[in-house]
Scaffold this active site. Structure first.
Site, PDB file in Angstrom:
ATOM      1  N   LYS A 207      -3.055  13.557   2.234  1.00 54.17           N
ATOM      2  CA  LYS A 207      -4.320  13.424   1.507  1.00 54.17           C
ATOM      3  C   LYS A 207      -4.727  14.742   0.844  1.00 54.17           C
ATOM      4  O   LYS A 207      -5.486  14.744  -0.114  1.00 54.17           O
ATOM      5  CB  LYS A 207      -5.400  12.909   2.444  1.00 54.17           C
TER       6      LYS A 207
HETATM    7  C1  LIG Z   1      -3.905   7.696   4.384  1.00 53.06           C
HETATM    8  C2  LIG Z   1      -2.580   7.727   5.026  1.00 53.06           C
HETATM    9  C3  LIG Z   1      -1.633   6.717   4.787  1.00 53.06           C
HETATM   10  C4  LIG Z   1      -1.927   5.507   3.926  1.00 53.06           C
HETATM   11  O1  LIG Z   1      -2.082   5.846   2.570  1.00 53.06           O
HETATM   12  P1  LIG Z   1      -2.766   4.796   1.555  1.00 53.06           P
HETATM   13  O2  LIG Z   1      -2.887   5.535   0.275  1.00 53.06           O
HETATM   14  O3  LIG Z   1      -4.089   4.461   2.163  1.00 53.06           O
HETATM   15  O4  LIG Z   1      -1.873   3.626   1.474  1.00 53.06           O
HETATM   16  C5  LIG Z   1      -0.384   6.840   5.384  1.00 53.06           C
HETATM   17  N1  LIG Z   1      -0.091   7.888   6.192  1.00 53.06           N
HETATM   18  C6  LIG Z   1      -0.975   8.873   6.451  1.00 53.06           C
HETATM   19  C7  LIG Z   1      -0.583   9.979   7.374  1.00 53.06           C
HETATM   20  C8  LIG Z   1      -2.241   8.844   5.869  1.00 53.06           C
HETATM   21  O5  LIG Z   1      -3.108   9.818   6.131  1.00 53.06           O
END
Ligand SMILES: *Cc1c(COP(=O)(O)O)cnc(C)c1O
Length: 499
Positions: A113
């Site tokens: 993120k």
């Molecule tokens: C947010 C997240 C996901 C999922 O990503 P999306 O964009 O919501 O599909 C997968 N793995 C981790 C570690 C995350 O923080």
């Protein structure tokens, strides 16, 4: 480039407006009116560029109302040596002949993120100035773990902004919780919610749509904004790293320019995989997009049957950032695959709201299965995948990436597809250390151990450098201890903002 809502294509807004508004007034999501094209020559050029140059190349085609200087400043502030532990920002690790791991977790919070949330605050500040707004921006976030910390780190001490994060009290890992409650910065507030992620998210939505609350904010020269993955300012930066991975494959002579690859993404809200789809729409040579889920497998069923049905038990898994039953970004994909049929999107979304379910019909289902494959696995299979990958390749996966590797392994068994494949790796194994060490050394090995002992054990197993930001948590002061009920979230916000 203009943007319209997935539910109404007659009103067009600029990139700055799309970023500041977050959600369209009709409840739809902002989408670009078309996709800029990237051809073979561009791909070749990208292979010679640094990550930041690649980011400028892609983002300048979407954020067309930003000047070159503004956009480059956003990019260089976000993807810098101070924030990321590698120069390449999103390195590609060759695991086997066909499998390449795109490591998206070298930013300050050790999860993917950061790739978007390090740059979003710079977009927000630039866009706000461009639109001549003098409100203080209040970012409101509900998090299942990683978003909250990444947003806090991105927005901390950013001028003219405040950030408030709600997390489910027992729905995040111990490390995730520590990361949030020790957050530094003069403009940050963190609060636990007595409920699950959906409770926290519904609470945030209710605050966002409360007209009286909005008026109160306005009186105080403030306005809410969202850092959730529905914001265009979060999605656009995610498109970049798929191009970057392809460019690295060319640079390392793993492929010839134009060769098709597969991309596997461990998915929750459908944001990260949608960015991969947008990259494909722009001309990135992608054969299959493989959507990997944990036991909350609503997307697996959707891709395989065309029926989206969230009426099922919510399961808490060892890959908590994917514990989601409503994948908000799917609406953008449905819009595109339906040829921009806003009437259909309105119908599907109102069915989702009233019945928790919709069926896209046979035509759309066929189109979806031309592009996507989907699979899921349970916690035991995830743990086994971590163990096998450690034994076979001496490479340590986190629980989310392991879901993707397992689903991909099943995909190969079924199809025999031997195309080069990029697997999005979304978190550092250190972030989910207990599950990872338990997978490799057996669950007895971690019994009674605290988080920091586990970090040491994981260091011995993986040989990976312990992320300094995680090691430092041990001595950090807890700054936020407030817990509220879902219906107490409004009051918590008012208290913090002093209104
Ligand atoms: C947010 C997240 C996901 C999922 O990503 P999306 O964009 O919501 O599909 C997968 N793995 C981790 C570690 C995350 O923080």
């Amino acid at each position: 480039m203009d943007y319209n809502s997935t539910r109404n294509d007659s009103v067009k807004v600029s990139a700055s407006e799309a970023i500041i508004k977050g959600l369209a007034p009709d409840g739809g999501l902002f989408v670009p009116v078309d996709f800029p094209r990237v051809d073979r020559f561009d791909l070749l050029k990208l292979s010679q560029m640094s990550y930041n140059e690649r980011a400028y190349f892609i983002l300048s085609r979407y954020l067309t109302d930003f000047t070159e200087t503004e956009l480059k400043k956003c990019i260089d502030s976000a993807y810098s040596k101070e924030k990321f532990e590698t120069d390449s920002i999103a390195p590609l690790y060759k695991l086997s002949n066909n499998m390449y791991i795109l490591e998206l977790w070298h930013g300050p919070t050790c999860a993917f993120k950061d790739m978007a949330l390090q740059i979003l605050p710079h977009f927000t500040v630039t866009a706000s100035a461009k639109l001549g707004l003098d409100n203080e921006t209040v970012i409101l976030v509900a998090t299942s773990g990683d978003t909250g910390k990444a947003a806090l780190e991105g927005f901390r001490d950013v001028d003219n902004t405040k950030i408030i994060v709600f997390y489910p009290q027992s729905g995040v890992s111990h490390i995730q919780q520590l990361q949030m409650v020790t957050q530094e910065g003069s403009n940050v507030f963190v609060c636990a919610v007595n409920g699950n992620f959906d409770d926290a998210q519904n609470g945030v939505k209710a605050i966002f749509t409360d007209k009286a609350f909005a008026a109160l904010l306005k009186q105080n020269k403030k306005a809410f904004s969202s850092a959730n993955s529905i914001n265009w300012g979060r999605l656009a930066p995610q498109i970049v790293y798929y191009f970057s991975a392809y460019a690295d494959l060319i640079k390392n002579e793993e492929i010839q320019t134009g060769d098709e690859i597969n991309i596997v993404v461990p998915t929750g809200n459908f944001g990260n995989i949608l960015a991969a789809y947008y990259a494909k729409r722009m001309g990135l040579p992608v054969s299959k997009l493989i959507c990997a889920s944990n036991e909350n497998n609503v997307l697996t069923d959707f891709i395989n049957t065309g029926v989206y049905d969230k009426n099922r038990e919510f399961k808490m898994t060892i890959s908590p950032s994917m514990d989601i039953l409503i994948s908000s970004n799917l609406e953008r994909f449905l819009y595109d695959i339906s040829g921009g049929d806003t009437e259909k999107i309105n119908k599907l979304m109102s069915e989702l709201k009233s019945n928790g379910k919709y069926d896209v019909g046979e035509d759309m289902r066929k189109k979806i299965s031309d592009i996507f494959c989907a699979g899921f696995c349970n916690d035991d299979e995830t743990l086994e995948c971590i163990k096998n990958t450690q034994e076979n390749y001496s490479y340590t996966l986190d629980t989310h990436t392991a879901v993707a590797v397992k689903v991909y392994t099943d995909y190969i068994k079924e199809t025999g597809d031997n195309k080069k494949t990029v697997i999005a790796s979304t978190a550092s194994p250190y972030k989910f250390g207990k599950s990872v060490v338990g997978a490799v050394s057996g669950s007895d090995a971690v019994k009674g151990k605290n988080e920091f002992e586990i970090i040491e054990m994981l260091h011995d197993i993986s040989g990976l450098k312990v992320p300094p930001s995680l090691a430092a948590l041990k001595d950090k002061k807890v700054r936020f201890e407030r817990v509220c009920k879902p219906d107490g979230m409004q009051i918590a916000v008012k208290d913090f903002l002093n209104i």
